[in-house]
Write a protein that holds these residues in place. Sequence first.
Motif, mmCIF file in Angstrom:
data_model
loop_
_atom_site.group_PDB
_atom_site.id
_atom_site.type_symbol
_atom_site.label_atom_id
_atom_site.label_comp_id
_atom_site.label_asym_id
_atom_site.label_seq_id
_atom_site.Cartn_x
_atom_site.Cartn_y
_atom_site.Cartn_z
ATOM 1 N N THR A 126 0.828 -1.204 0.000
ATOM 2 C CA THR A 126 0.000 0.000 0.000
ATOM 3 C C THR A 126 0.862 1.254 0.000
ATOM 4 O OG1 THR A 126 -1.765 -1.176 1.144
ATOM 5 C CG2 THR A 126 -1.840 1.221 1.215
ATOM 6 N N ALA A 127 1.872 1.298 0.849
ATOM 7 C CA ALA A 127 2.751 2.469 0.918
ATOM 8 C C ALA A 127 3.516 2.671 -0.391
ATOM 9 C CB ALA A 127 3.728 2.331 2.084
ATOM 10 N N LEU A 128 4.014 1.581 -0.959
ATOM 11 C CA LEU A 128 4.758 1.686 -2.217
ATOM 12 C C LEU A 128 3.858 2.124 -3.363
ATOM 13 C CD1 LEU A 128 6.991 -1.482 -1.839
ATOM 14 C CD2 LEU A 128 7.730 0.904 -1.676
ATOM 15 N N THR A 129 2.630 1.615 -3.378
ATOM 16 C CA THR A 129 1.673 2.020 -4.413
ATOM 17 C C THR A 129 1.357 3.501 -4.282
ATOM 18 O OG1 THR A 129 0.734 -0.198 -4.472
ATOM 19 C CG2 THR A 129 -0.616 1.569 -5.386
ATOM 20 N N LEU A 130 1.144 3.961 -3.056
ATOM 21 C CA LEU A 130 0.860 5.375 -2.824
ATOM 22 C C LEU A 130 2.032 6.248 -3.265
ATOM 23 C CD1 LEU A 130 -0.952 7.579 -1.746
ATOM 24 C CD2 LEU A 130 -0.056 7.117 0.542
ATOM 25 N N ARG A 131 3.258 5.859 -2.910
ATOM 26 C CA ARG A 131 4.436 6.623 -3.343
ATOM 27 C C ARG A 131 4.515 6.694 -4.860
ATOM 28 N NH1 ARG A 131 9.293 4.085 0.180
ATOM 29 N NH2 ARG A 131 8.626 4.803 2.218
ATOM 30 N N THR A 132 4.252 5.572 -5.505
ATOM 31 C CA THR A 132 4.307 5.530 -6.966
ATOM 32 C C THR A 132 3.272 6.469 -7.569
ATOM 33 O OG1 THR A 132 5.088 3.259 -6.879
ATOM 34 C CG2 THR A 132 4.181 4.013 -8.980
ATOM 35 N N ARG A 133 2.083 6.483 -7.002
ATOM 36 C CA ARG A 133 1.032 7.382 -7.499
ATOM 37 C C ARG A 133 1.406 8.841 -7.295
ATOM 38 N NH1 ARG A 133 -4.293 4.067 -5.455
ATOM 39 N NH2 ARG A 133 -4.202 2.506 -7.096
ATOM 40 N N ILE A 134 1.993 9.156 -6.140
ATOM 41 C CA ILE A 134 2.409 10.536 -5.871
ATOM 42 C C ILE A 134 3.451 10.989 -6.884
ATOM 43 C CG2 ILE A 134 3.685 11.982 -4.222
ATOM 44 C CD1 ILE A 134 2.240 10.324 -1.989
ATOM 45 N N VAL A 135 4.443 10.149 -7.129
ATOM 46 C CA VAL A 135 5.481 10.489 -8.101
ATOM 47 C C VAL A 135 4.884 10.611 -9.505
ATOM 48 C CG1 VAL A 135 7.588 9.656 -9.237
ATOM 49 C CG2 VAL A 135 7.366 9.529 -6.746
ATOM 50 N N ALA A 136 4.037 9.662 -9.887
ATOM 51 C CA ALA A 136 3.415 9.707 -11.219
ATOM 52 C C ALA A 136 2.589 10.976 -11.386
ATOM 53 C CB ALA A 136 2.549 8.469 -11.439
ATOM 54 N N ASP A 137 1.840 11.362 -10.356
ATOM 55 C CA ASP A 137 1.046 12.595 -10.423
ATOM 56 C C ASP A 137 1.947 13.824 -10.546
ATOM 57 O OD1 ASP A 137 -1.281 11.118 -10.246
ATOM 58 O OD2 ASP A 137 -1.628 11.575 -8.112
ATOM 59 N N ALA A 138 3.056 13.848 -9.812
ATOM 60 C CA ALA A 138 3.983 14.982 -9.879
ATOM 61 C C ALA A 138 4.626 15.085 -11.260
ATOM 62 C CB ALA A 138 5.059 14.846 -8.803
ATOM 63 N N VAL A 139 5.021 13.940 -11.817
ATOM 64 C CA VAL A 139 5.610 13.943 -13.163
ATOM 65 C C VAL A 139 4.579 14.417 -14.176
ATOM 66 C CG1 VAL A 139 6.510 12.448 -14.998
ATOM 67 C CG2 VAL A 139 7.362 12.208 -12.653
ATOM 68 N N ARG A 140 3.370 13.912 -14.071
ATOM 69 C CA ARG A 140 2.301 14.314 -14.990
ATOM 70 C C ARG A 140 2.043 15.816 -14.888
ATOM 71 N NH1 ARG A 140 -1.357 11.448 -12.933
ATOM 72 N NH2 ARG A 140 -0.743 9.530 -13.960
ATOM 73 N N ALA A 141 1.989 16.350 -13.663
ATOM 74 C CA ALA A 141 1.754 17.781 -13.464
ATOM 75 C C ALA A 141 2.904 18.607 -14.042
ATOM 76 C CB ALA A 141 1.574 18.079 -11.980
ATOM 77 N N ALA A 142 4.132 18.136 -13.846
ATOM 78 C CA ALA A 142 5.290 18.855 -14.386
ATOM 79 C C ALA A 142 5.263 18.864 -15.909
ATOM 80 C CB ALA A 142 6.579 18.220 -13.877
ATOM 81 N N ARG A 143 4.908 17.741 -16.499
ATOM 82 C CA ARG A 143 4.830 17.676 -17.968
ATOM 83 C C ARG A 143 3.725 18.576 -18.488
ATOM 84 N NH1 ARG A 143 5.510 11.172 -18.778
ATOM 85 N NH2 ARG A 143 7.753 11.110 -18.386
ATOM 86 N N THR A 144 2.588 18.585 -17.810
ATOM 87 C CA THR A 144 1.477 19.429 -18.224
ATOM 88 C C THR A 144 1.863 20.892 -18.106
ATOM 89 O OG1 THR A 144 -0.112 17.764 -17.508
ATOM 90 C CG2 THR A 144 -0.947 19.977 -17.788
ATOM 91 N N GLY A 145 2.520 21.243 -16.997
ATOM 92 C CA GLY A 145 2.981 22.625 -16.795
ATOM 93 C C GLY A 145 3.994 23.035 -17.841
ATOM 94 N N ALA A 146 4.900 22.160 -18.181
ATOM 95 C CA ALA A 146 5.907 22.459 -19.200
ATOM 96 C C ALA A 146 5.243 22.630 -20.561
ATOM 97 C CB ALA A 146 6.955 21.356 -19.253
ATOM 98 N N ALA A 147 4.272 21.774 -20.864
ATOM 99 C CA ALA A 147 3.581 21.863 -22.151
ATOM 100 C C ALA A 147 2.780 23.155 -22.227
ATOM 101 C CB ALA A 147 2.678 20.648 -22.345
ATOM 102 N N GLU A 148 2.162 23.564 -21.122
ATOM 103 C CA GLU A 148 1.393 24.814 -21.105
ATOM 104 C C GLU A 148 2.324 26.009 -21.247
ATOM 105 O OE1 GLU A 148 -0.898 24.664 -17.520
ATOM 106 O OE2 GLU A 148 -2.291 23.164 -18.329
ATOM 107 N N GLY A 149 3.521 25.909 -20.648
ATOM 108 C CA GLY A 149 4.500 26.982 -20.756
ATOM 109 C C GLY A 149 4.986 27.173 -22.172
#
Length: 87
Positions: free
Chosen positions: A61-84
């Motif tokens: 459960t903890a590892l899955t949650l960490r993976t989701r947090i990282v995946a969400d952060a990467v996705r947000a960074a990519r979206t922000g970069a694309a919008e920029g």
Amino acid sequence: MVSRAAWSSDSYNSINLHQWWTTSAARLGSAPRTDEQRSELAILLTSEPRPVLQVMRDQTTALTLRTRIVADAVRAARTGAAEGLAS
């Protein structure tokens, strides 16, 4: 989203970490993207498997949650970069 199927009990009964990684990576459609990631994975896959797989079984459960947090952060960074780039 991380598929819980990749963490099935069959994965923990693998003969070695390489077999576990091959099975899990295929289920998740995952692969290391950089030389650094490939090197780290090569080292991990030749490590003693039982402690690694034990942590993965006990802390799924903890590892899955960490993976989701990282995946969400990467996705947000990519979206922000694309919008920029678009502005």
